[in-house]
Design an enzyme around this catalytic site. Structure first.
Site: not given
Length: 142
Positions: A69-70
């Site tokens: 994800c991030h």
């Protein structure tokens, strides 16, 4: 010590006991490091000196580094995205490319071209593929 979890990236969740802190953690005795996602947590991790030191130590030891994800923001700020093929939450694409990485829109990307395996994934919907890739790399199958 305890870690405050977040639900939906912003609402306080459970407190989870921590066995160590980033300041005390080392790559010794561990097979891999997994950088979690979430916008707020990932943004804080990327600026944390101890988090950057820790993922760099795993990479320097030839151990797998995984991020979802991030989470790949930490790879940018640790210099670990340069020259690597990887994925992330789509909004990080410019950051990863500006850091010298090659971004791919795939549920999981396993890059074994460098000194350490790099496993990245886009989002929670890709967790099954991400987890399977980590298991394959740890088993020596990838």
């Amino acid at each position: 010590e305890a870690v405050q979890t977040l639900v939906s990236d912003r609402h306080p969740g459970d407190l989870v006991p921590a066995e160590t802190t980033l300041a005390r953690a080392t790559a010794d005795g561990y097979d891999a490091v997994l950088v979690p996602g979430g916008t707020l947590n990932a943004d804080q991790l990327r600026t944390d000196t101890d988090a950057r030191r820790l993922v760099s130590a795993f990479a320097a030891g030839g151990k797998p580094v995984a991020a979802i994800c991030h989470g790949p923001w930490l790879l940018v700020d640790s210099g670990l995205a340069t020259g690597r093929e990887l994925t992330s939450y789509p909004s990080l694409r410019p950051d990863l490319e500006n850091a010298g990485g090659t971004w791919r829109d795939r549920e999981v990307v396993v890059d074994t071209s460098g000194d350490h395996p790099l496993i990245t994934s886009r989002r929670p919907d890709d967790l099954d593929a991400f987890s399977s890739a980590i298991i394959r790399v740890l088993a020596g199958d990838d």
